[in-house]
Design an enzyme around this catalytic site. Sequence first.
Site, mmCIF file in Angstrom:
data_model
loop_
_atom_site.group_PDB
_atom_site.id
_atom_site.type_symbol
_atom_site.label_atom_id
_atom_site.label_comp_id
_atom_site.label_asym_id
_atom_site.label_seq_id
_atom_site.Cartn_x
_atom_site.Cartn_y
_atom_site.Cartn_z
ATOM 1 N N ARG A 87 0.482 -5.049 13.023
ATOM 2 C CA ARG A 87 -0.284 -4.351 14.101
ATOM 3 C C ARG A 87 -0.560 -5.403 15.351
ATOM 4 N NH1 ARG A 87 -3.994 -0.738 11.498
ATOM 5 N NH2 ARG A 87 -2.665 0.706 10.134
ATOM 6 N N ARG A 145 2.108 3.463 12.435
ATOM 7 C CA ARG A 145 1.363 2.173 12.432
ATOM 8 C C ARG A 145 1.137 1.793 10.965
ATOM 9 N NH1 ARG A 145 -4.672 3.030 14.174
ATOM 10 N NH2 ARG A 145 -5.260 4.855 12.698
ATOM 11 N N HIS A 146 1.568 2.460 9.884
ATOM 12 C CA HIS A 146 1.508 2.293 8.675
ATOM 13 C C HIS A 146 2.737 1.755 8.028
ATOM 14 C CE1 HIS A 146 -2.183 4.462 9.057
ATOM 15 N NE2 HIS A 146 -2.628 3.404 8.244
ATOM 16 N N SER A 178 -10.163 -5.913 10.077
ATOM 17 C CA SER A 178 -11.235 -5.582 9.598
ATOM 18 C C SER A 178 -11.905 -6.543 8.520
ATOM 19 C CB SER A 178 -11.204 -4.102 9.170
ATOM 20 O OG SER A 178 -10.691 -4.284 7.751
ATOM 21 N N GLU A 193 -6.755 -0.487 15.440
ATOM 22 C CA GLU A 193 -7.252 -1.270 14.471
ATOM 23 C C GLU A 193 -6.212 -2.315 14.258
ATOM 24 O OE1 GLU A 193 -9.110 0.032 10.686
ATOM 25 O OE2 GLU A 193 -8.147 -1.793 10.080
ATOM 26 N N GLU A 209 1.204 3.831 1.369
ATOM 27 C CA GLU A 209 0.715 4.978 2.181
ATOM 28 C C GLU A 209 1.527 6.110 2.271
ATOM 29 O OE1 GLU A 209 -1.701 4.086 4.174
ATOM 30 O OE2 GLU A 209 -1.906 1.958 4.135
ATOM 31 N N ARG A 252 0.895 -1.216 -0.023
ATOM 32 C CA ARG A 252 -0.082 0.119 0.027
ATOM 33 C C ARG A 252 0.814 1.387 -0.115
ATOM 34 N NH1 ARG A 252 -5.246 -1.701 3.633
ATOM 35 N NH2 ARG A 252 -5.522 -3.792 2.631
HETATM 36 P P1 AMO Z 1 -7.960 -3.391 5.951
HETATM 37 O O1 AMO Z 1 -7.583 -2.438 4.588
HETATM 38 O O2 AMO Z 1 -8.551 -2.674 7.022
HETATM 39 O O3 AMO Z 1 -8.944 -4.568 5.219
HETATM 40 O O4 AMO Z 1 -6.541 -4.139 6.283
HETATM 41 C C1 AMO Z 1 -6.823 -5.286 7.334
HETATM 42 C C2 AMO Z 1 -5.769 -5.210 8.297
HETATM 43 O O5 AMO Z 1 -4.425 -5.152 7.708
HETATM 44 C C3 AMO Z 1 -3.598 -4.327 8.461
HETATM 45 N N1 AMO Z 1 -2.959 -3.052 7.722
HETATM 46 C C4 AMO Z 1 -1.806 -2.761 7.570
HETATM 47 N N2 AMO Z 1 -0.740 -2.659 8.633
HETATM 48 C C5 AMO Z 1 0.358 -1.902 8.179
HETATM 49 N N3 AMO Z 1 0.571 -0.902 7.443
HETATM 50 C C6 AMO Z 1 -0.511 -0.793 6.531
HETATM 51 N N4 AMO Z 1 -0.410 0.041 5.520
HETATM 52 C C7 AMO Z 1 -1.779 -1.625 6.658
HETATM 53 N N5 AMO Z 1 -2.818 -1.666 5.981
HETATM 54 C C8 AMO Z 1 -3.712 -2.361 6.518
HETATM 55 C C9 AMO Z 1 -4.411 -3.820 9.645
HETATM 56 C C10 AMO Z 1 -5.608 -3.958 9.137
HETATM 57 O O6 AMO Z 1 -6.691 -3.824 10.097
HETATM 58 N N6 AMO Z 1 -9.620 -6.910 2.565
HETATM 59 C C11 AMO Z 1 -9.734 -6.283 3.849
HETATM 60 C C12 AMO Z 1 -10.021 -7.173 4.853
HETATM 61 C C13 AMO Z 1 -11.267 -8.116 4.586
HETATM 62 O O7 AMO Z 1 -12.436 -7.568 4.626
HETATM 63 O O8 AMO Z 1 -10.996 -9.322 4.465
HETATM 64 C C14 AMO Z 1 -8.644 -5.149 4.088
HETATM 65 O O9 AMO Z 1 -7.699 -5.303 3.647
HETATM 66 O O10 AMO Z 1 -4.250 -4.418 10.617
#
Ligand code: AMO
Length: 433
Positions: A407, A220-221, A359, A356, A214, A212
């Site tokens: 996380r 936390r990202h 999700s 979080e 970001e 991603r």
């Molecule tokens: P979401 O985008 O909430 O849901 O991502 C799910 C979990 O992945 C972790 N996460 C990250 N951790 C660190 N850096 C990031 N950039 C990052 N992005 C996400 C978080 C987050 O809660 N497809 C849906 C899931 C589903 O519905 O099955 C999804 O990707 O802990």
Amino acid sequence: MLKRTCYSDNIKDGEEVVLAGWVHERRDLGGIKFILLRDREGIAQITAPKKKVSEEIFKLMDSLGREWVITVKGNVKSSPQAPGGLEVIPTEIEVISMAEPSLPLDPSEKVDADIDTRLDNRYMDIRKPKVTAIFKIRSEILRAARDYLLSQSFVEIQTPKISASGTEGGTELFPLSYFEREAFLAQSPQLYKQTMMATGMDRVFEMAHYFRAEESNTRRHLSESDAVDIEMSFIENEDDVMHILENLVSYILKCVNENKKKELSLLGIEINVPPTPFRRVKYDEAISLLQEAGFNVHHGEDLGTESEKALGNIIKEKYGDDLYFLTKYPLSTKPFYTNFDGDVARAFDLDYKGIEISSGGQRIHNVEVLKTRIKEKGLPVSSFEAYLKPFRFGMPPHGGFGLGIDRLIMQMLNLENIREGVLFPHDRRRLEP
Ligand code: AMO
């Protein structure tokens, strides 16, 4: 090279052993010289009294530098002053690899280093016993997750990491040139794991890698992160999915507690394994709790970092819970594939100490409704044709979640920064190492 017979935590009085590792520290008391030898499992004291070792070894003990790699053959003796109550009297020492004298950071942790210096020199940072402990715990988290999901009839899958479209909304994509076409690094296995529900495989999981882009540099990202993703069919509603998630997280915490005691004690962490089911907090209640506490939040908005953190404190104070679900979100805050009742999403987040960690939810399995939602989100239906086709030929009701491992470990071990729990974290500023 002498062949290692055991790690430093497994030596026994009276045995002859060969240890292999790094020179952690050196001490010279004149008639007696010491080395602390560090390996993956701990630290052993090598003791060389002038009268008891050969002249050659006594001399060699002086020339060894910090962080040199050595092997030591010797006899284990009990010694109340030594770490672990044992020391090794050397009969043979081999120098395997030398280190330059000016170290980029101090693996014996006597001198603190900031996070950037640590990450720039990650190979040496990970030599610190406390940092090694984090990655042993991380390995146990993944082992436990796999163990639990296999026990619940999930089948492990792998899906492509080069993808034709985004999954979690239009932004945060890493584009790449894929021959004559544009492609993207996969933001999540979302579309593929849903497609798997049309194959009859029924319950699948993936140890997934997310990419991603970001924009902001938060604690936390990351641009690359790891997650445990699941998808399951024939569910009644999102509660069936939440049930798997709470039992999975609870099992992971229990396994870490039972199997990584040494590492937890080194880190000074006590894990509280909460009872299941975890508390459910409706989005509306969360907003009211935050407003009562004086936060300027409005119904219909997703929770920001600050309000999420504040909510974590409020819930801890009010109910004593570290882990809780947030349910019944407004549909507008959730991705296009989310099922709904009116304007309420059949989706949830799982928060751990105010962050979080997961999700998920129930998905739309009716292809016409799905197309409408794609359009409502302003996305081009044409880019989703390969995704939509399986929905036309027999798709059961289904749902799933993504559980962020980085996380989870951050919150479990109270790490200041998500990067501490990732071997080689990548973010907007950092692409190396
Ligand atoms: P979401 O985008 O909430 O849901 O991502 C799910 C979990 O992945 C972790 N996460 C990250 N951790 C660190 N850096 C990031 N950039 C990052 N992005 C996400 C978080 C987050 O809660 N497809 C849906 C899931 C589903 O519905 O099955 C999804 O990707 O802990």
